[in-house]
Design an enzyme around this catalytic site. Sequence first.
Site, mmCIF file in Angstrom:
data_model
loop_
_atom_site.group_PDB
_atom_site.id
_atom_site.type_symbol
_atom_site.label_atom_id
_atom_site.label_comp_id
_atom_site.label_asym_id
_atom_site.label_seq_id
_atom_site.Cartn_x
_atom_site.Cartn_y
_atom_site.Cartn_z
ATOM 1 N N ASP A 15 42.451 80.919 15.944
ATOM 2 C CA ASP A 15 43.223 80.456 14.792
ATOM 3 C C ASP A 15 43.253 81.568 13.751
ATOM 4 O O ASP A 15 42.207 82.106 13.386
ATOM 5 C CB ASP A 15 42.586 79.180 14.244
ATOM 6 C CG ASP A 15 42.771 78.016 15.209
ATOM 7 O OD1 ASP A 15 43.929 77.682 15.500
ATOM 8 O OD2 ASP A 15 41.760 77.467 15.689
ATOM 9 N N HIS A 65 49.601 77.687 12.291
ATOM 10 C CA HIS A 65 49.485 76.230 12.468
ATOM 11 C C HIS A 65 48.296 75.555 11.792
ATOM 12 O O HIS A 65 48.164 74.335 11.904
ATOM 13 C CB HIS A 65 49.575 75.850 13.950
ATOM 14 C CG HIS A 65 48.412 76.284 14.787
ATOM 15 N ND1 HIS A 65 48.489 77.316 15.694
ATOM 16 C CD2 HIS A 65 47.148 75.834 14.866
ATOM 17 C CE1 HIS A 65 47.329 77.458 16.289
ATOM 18 N NE2 HIS A 65 46.485 76.571 15.807
ATOM 19 N N HIS A 119 41.823 81.158 22.188
ATOM 20 C CA HIS A 119 42.661 80.635 21.109
ATOM 21 C C HIS A 119 42.013 81.016 19.778
ATOM 22 O O HIS A 119 40.987 80.459 19.418
ATOM 23 C CB HIS A 119 42.772 79.119 21.240
ATOM 24 C CG HIS A 119 43.601 78.489 20.185
ATOM 25 N ND1 HIS A 119 44.971 78.483 20.226
ATOM 26 C CD2 HIS A 119 43.268 77.864 19.027
ATOM 27 C CE1 HIS A 119 45.442 77.879 19.162
ATOM 28 N NE2 HIS A 119 44.430 77.493 18.404
ATOM 29 N N ASP A 147 48.589 74.689 20.402
ATOM 30 C CA ASP A 147 47.837 73.919 19.402
ATOM 31 C C ASP A 147 48.638 73.531 18.163
ATOM 32 O O ASP A 147 48.070 73.364 17.101
ATOM 33 C CB ASP A 147 46.609 74.757 18.987
ATOM 34 C CG ASP A 147 45.652 73.967 18.103
ATOM 35 O OD1 ASP A 147 45.588 72.744 18.265
ATOM 36 O OD2 ASP A 147 44.987 74.574 17.253
HETATM 37 ZN ZN LIG Z 1 44.592 76.338 16.654
#
Ligand SMILES: [Zn+2]
Length: 1148
Positions: free
Chosen positions: A355, A675, A353, A465
Amino acid sequence: MPDWAIAKTDHLRLLASDWSTFAGKLRTPCKCLTVPGASITGSGPSRHETSSCIQVVARADTMGGQTPEQMGPRSDYPLRAPKPVGQMISKIYRDRISQFYSGGQYEHQNLRAMIKEGVASGEPHVQLSVWHAPGQSRPTFEEAASHKFEKTSVGNWFGPAWTTHWFRVVLKVPKNLRDKRLLEFHWDANNEGLIWDESGHPLQGLTGGGERIEWVLPQSFRDGQEHIIYIEMACNGMFGNPPGGDIIQPPDPNKHFRLDRAEIVAIDDDARQLWIDTWIIGDAAREFPQDSWEQHKALDVCNRIIDTFDINNRESIKECRKIAEEYLGPHVNSPRVYNSGKEPVVFAIGHCHIDSCWLWPFAETKRKVARSWSNQCDLMERYPELNFACSQAQQYKWLKELYPTVFARVKSKVAEGRFHPIGGSWVEHDTNMPSGESLVRQFLYGQRFYESNFGRRCQTFWLPDTFGYSSQLPQLCRLSGMTRFLTQKLSWNNINRFPHTTFNWVALDGSQVVCHMPPAETYTAEAHFGDVKRSMSQHKSLDQDATSLLVFGKGDGGGGPTWQHIEKLRRCRGISDTVGLLPRVHMGGSVDDFFEKLERKADSFVTWYGELYFELHRGTYTTQAKNKRDNRRAEVVLRDLELLATIASIKDKTYKYPKKEFDSMWEKVLLCQFHDCLPGSSIEMAYRESDEMYAEVFRTGEKILKDATAAMGLTQVKTTTVDDGFALNTLPWHRKEVVDISETKAAVACGSGPLLKLRHFKTNEAGPAVTLRQLSKGLFVMENSHLKVEVEHGVITSLYDKLADREVIPKGQKSNQYVIFDDKPLYWQAWDVEVYHLDTRKPLHATETKVHEEKPHRVSIVSHTKISDKSHIETVISLSAALSGQPSHVEVTSTVEWHETMKFLKVEFPVDVRNTEASYETQFGVVRRPTHYNTSWDMAKFEVCCHRFADLSEHGYGVSILNDSKYGFATAGNVMRLSLLRSPKAPDAHADMGSHRIRWGIFPHQGALSHLTVRKAFEFNNPLKLLSAVPGSTKTLAAIESLIKPPVYLTADSSPALVLDTVKRGEDDADVSTGDLPAREGRTVVLRIYDSLGGRARGTVETTWDVRAVAKANLLEDELEEVVFAEGKFKVDLKPFEVATYVLHLAA
Ligand SMILES: [Zn+2]
């Protein structure tokens, strides 16, 4: 030692030491008896059974024939106990296990000491030199390698935060290590790094701080010669540069990093494997229930391993591993462990994951992607079972542009079917705040990227997420070719526990997707024994289906799965097949394989209708106000420009539809909807980058607007005259509004085309259209033919609807009342506002109110409100003349100078309306939420997300609150409350400090929520722009005249709930296409129409364009069915909240 013959229980598993005894009794010698875990069952003749052999052996006391055993009560059982034997004291023997492989006081005497067989550090084996990149630049390999490197060594410090340092590392393997089985280079500078080969190809990422510090040396390095690699050091950890242990605190700009280690290490792989063996069997001893024999067996195996281990004898490690096999089975050293043929229930998929920004800037993410995905390609070479899924088309695009060789490597793994592009969206975006069309573009840009680069679209929307999930997502997924949805975040709910793991999620329009939320409750699992165990123990949909996904791999800078993760999972599988009790994990499949099985039985799954409201991070609807305002503005600009450019490109064939520019604008807007960006949870640096991206979007937008209007023979002006001016309208219905044409003069713009003609604003002879009276100091009355507004000391004390003969504000209450709250959530500052903030409400009072504006067409009052010594608000409350047939509203413009700490500013509107539910605009529709706190589920929604309006209506009457840039709202009882500004100090210490200009409107209306509010909210966000004919333009007035009529519109008898939202050119039209996917002959126009209110909506679209055919399409512009088109018209018939796309084929 127990005799085999005591196997009198129905089900007995024997320790290894028992086997020889048992084997001796078998009639046919059996090789599989060396397989630990094979069992004897049956109380009569014992049954020996493994997967390959079944034999029945008579028990000693029943065995036929006249053997001596049968004849009498003879026994070898000693008469006297030779020694005392105690029971294992479970806790002590259990705690002993981790000592066997942990650091600390025994690390030089335990297994740890055996893992390294030899180490070479310092010159001549490891020679280090460095080049420091200037400032915070991130130069390419070519640039870095061209500089002169200076000598450096282990122990030196590098920094400060966010700087980059390139190391040239010369490795020479010493003779004594050359024959060792496994050689690694260990580098630990406590920050992230990327290893490059000498010719500039990235090889593998490094995490630092003991995590992922090893790189396997190629065989070619064992030749005794010098070999060169480069290491690009980024001065940040995997979570950026937090000052201490609290990762969300703003980064420390002065952080430095010490190079702790740079050495060649020979690894005893047996010792390392034994470490993983004991770790996992130790977990079984720790985590299996104490009333299970499997737990006691694990304890026994671990303790025998520890007892067998001899620090002076490498051979003892092999013996230890043999003991471990009793619990793990014989296959854990290879992917063969997964081939037992037994049905798995947990499906493990590697994931990372990343970001796109968060505690580091976007610029660093580009490098994190290269580091992480290099790791995975590298690991796949060594672990054939590794399958890795990764989302976010944007990250693939960065890799393609900045690291073409890594991208090529990824592409080859995609082709092998092991690297799985997933998600179908441009980034893992927020789904609360982006507009409907933004969500459409997330999928359109995402799926087109996957299709054009990997030859296929995604089937699964992957969004583990994000902070809450819009009720329209299932519909938009289905219209983008995706039937499946994975998320996980709802396990963070801090009030109610979400009740399902696997279910059908149903949108506002009834469309559904299969949703799975991994029961291990993480998307960055460490592939621990416990993660596998929780995949069953926390599974909430076992009535329907017991399978689950286990999404493992380190996120962000951690670089995805590690070799330890994969080794651990092999052992977990080994345990399931050898001992049992642990859910059987499988690796080697894809996420789509998993969902495919679910889909087949989806009709038995439970359903969840409507939004997946996230009961946490409610502050993200408000934090980072400027960023949110830019998002709203960019969405409006893009909508307007696509419409105008479409019209221009059809009107004037020499005008080029600016597809490339639109793509670049959309890609920036979509990226900023990531996000942690749009929700406001990133560090300050990331917002400086998003500010730049938005500035560029608006600059490009200005240019496109100029070109498109010029193509129409018009130019944008600040002031104009009624005669030569026009108002530019981009909304698809008849509009009649007062516009300012100069400081003092107003006009009325009226019409329904892209250009509205202006006429003079005339006041009625009977009296002024709008008046302002001062009744006493601080008390004013504004009045038009629709509304009468009393403002007392800055707040509205009466709002009287003359047409409805109704007072809107309950007696004694104050509307447009600013309130401020203490805002200290439990932990996540920028993210959360906690329920108890409501108890700290303090109203703010205006200190001064006076007349601001008194024009024939508009009157305003301005008031000044002090928040603190540093913060204050200037509020202008306006009422415009009511035009006949047009509903009127009160408009408020607020300029806030905001310098608070952990305070939350809101504005309240108590209304004399009663309903247990309020309505909020969401993407392509309306979502209803409770106005009460009956249950904990209702109460959890004490702060919710809205788009352009929130509405509280009862039968026959209601009030809508409109806004131009806000997303946070609450309706408690009869009080509507718009959230304005927060002031968290982490992770951005300066979030929202400074000036803010915010507009909102109070719109009382007769009847319940209707198209009047929907349109008013659109109009509030799309003010008319003034244009005039270009002097001396070659375009004729007739050309301009033709724009008075809309080229495409819903006829007047159509349902007013229908909204023609988007008008754009087809992605692959020959004159538009950028060539990413094959262009198509001819020109098309794409229309997006939705039902905004939740009922069946029928209407007719009419167009003046020369259209030859119309088709209904999905969001990806695949045509699904032909639509009857005749005499310039076609019919639309939409289900409640349906989003429909039509493709109009223009005649050549
Ligand atoms: Zn995230």
